[in-house]
Design a protein around this motif. Structure first.
Motif, PDB file in Angstrom:
ATOM      1  N   ILE A 178     -34.867  10.496  -6.061  1.00  0.00           N
ATOM      2  CA  ILE A 178     -34.543   9.653  -4.899  1.00  0.00           C
ATOM      3  C   ILE A 178     -33.175   8.988  -5.067  1.00  0.00           C
ATOM      4  O   ILE A 178     -32.428   8.836  -4.091  1.00  0.00           O
ATOM      5  N   SER A 211     -36.118  13.443  -0.469  1.00  0.00           N
ATOM      6  CA  SER A 211     -36.364  13.394  -1.911  1.00  0.00           C
ATOM      7  C   SER A 211     -37.782  13.862  -2.231  1.00  0.00           C
ATOM      8  O   SER A 211     -38.010  14.517  -3.253  1.00  0.00           O
ATOM      9  N   LEU A 250     -36.173   9.130   1.695  1.00  0.00           N
ATOM     10  CA  LEU A 250     -37.495   9.254   1.091  1.00  0.00           C
ATOM     11  C   LEU A 250     -38.089  10.636   1.351  1.00  0.00           C
ATOM     12  O   LEU A 250     -38.586  11.290   0.433  1.00  0.00           O
TER      13      LEU A 250
END
Length: 196
Positions: free
Chosen positions: A84, A61, A58
Motif C-alpha cells: 500500500i 493495493s 486501497l
C-alpha cells in the motif's frame, strides 16, 4: 479488516457527496459526469477527493497484494503495508507529475481535461474492482476471473479516455504513445516482474 476499511471509505463518500459518488460509480456507462467534473476544475485536496483517492489506493493495493503468491507473504500485515505504501507513493508521484507539468508548462485546457478524465475513470475502475476482489477472496477464487475482470475494466477505462480525448490524442499521437508506454504500461510490467 482491509475490506472493512474499504466499506467505511465508501460509506463516508456516499454520506458526504452521494450524487458525486453515484456519478463516479456509473461513469463507465453514462456520459457527462466526468466531463462536467473536469470543467468545474475541482480542488485536489477536497474531502471527497481525499476519500476517493484513499479508496482507489486501497483497492489497487489489494489487487496487487492478492496476486502475490502465498509463499512470498511470510508476514501478511507487513507485506501489505509495503504494497500500500508503494501504491500510495506511485499514485501521488504520478498525480504530482501530471499536475506540475500542466501548471509549469501552462498546458491547454485539453491536456488538463485529459489528465482529469484519466484520474476520474481510474476512480471508477477502483469502485468496480472492489466487489470483484471481495468475490475473488470470499467465493470465486479463480485467477482467470480476477485477471479477466481487471483487464476488461482497464480496457473500458482506456477506451473512454481515448474517446473523450480523441482530438488531442490523434493530434499528438507519438507523444501519447510515449506517455502510455512510460506511465501506464511500464508500471504493470514492473509489478508483474516483482511478483515473479
Amino acid at each position: 479488516m482491509l475490506f472493512l476499511v474499504g466499506f467505511i471509505l465508501l460509506f463516508f463518500m456516499k454520506l458526504y457527496k452521494p450524487s458525486r459518488f453515484l456519478g463516479y460509480s456509473i461513469s463507465f456507462f453514462t456520459r457527462g459526469f466526468i466531463e462536467k467534473r473536469a470543467e468545474e476544475k475541482p480542488a485536489i485536496f477536497s474531502t471527497f477527493h481525499v476519500l476517493i483517492f484513499s479508496f482507489c489506493a486501497l483497492t489497487l493495493s489489494l489487487f496487487v497484494y492478492t496476486l502475490i503468491p502465498d509463499n512470498q507473504t511470510k508476514n501478511n500485515l507487513i507485506s501489505y503495508v509495503y504494497v500500500i505504501l508503494f501504491t500510495f507513493i506511485y499514485l501521488i508521484i504520478r498525480r504530482l507529475i501530471d499536475y506540475s507539468f500542466s501548471k509549469l508548462l501552462d498546458l491547454s485546457n485539453y491536456v488538463r481535461y485529459f489528465i482529469f478524465t484519466k484520474v476520474g475513470y481510474l476512480y471508477t475502475l477502483s469502485i468496480w474492482l472492489f466487489p470483484i476482489l471481495i468475490a475473488y477472496n470470499y467465493g470465486y477464487k479463480n485467477n482467470y476471473f480476477l485477471w479477466g475482470s481487471f483487464l476488461i475494466l482497464i480496457a473500458i477505462r482506456f477506451g473512454l479516455v481515448f474517446y473523450n480525448n480523441k482530438k488531442l490524442i490523434i493530434k499528438h499521437l507519438f507523444y501519447f504513445i510515449l506517455y502510455l508506454c512510460a506511465l501506464e504500461i511500464a508500471p504493470l510490467f514492473i509489478i508483474l516482474k516483482i511478483l515473479k
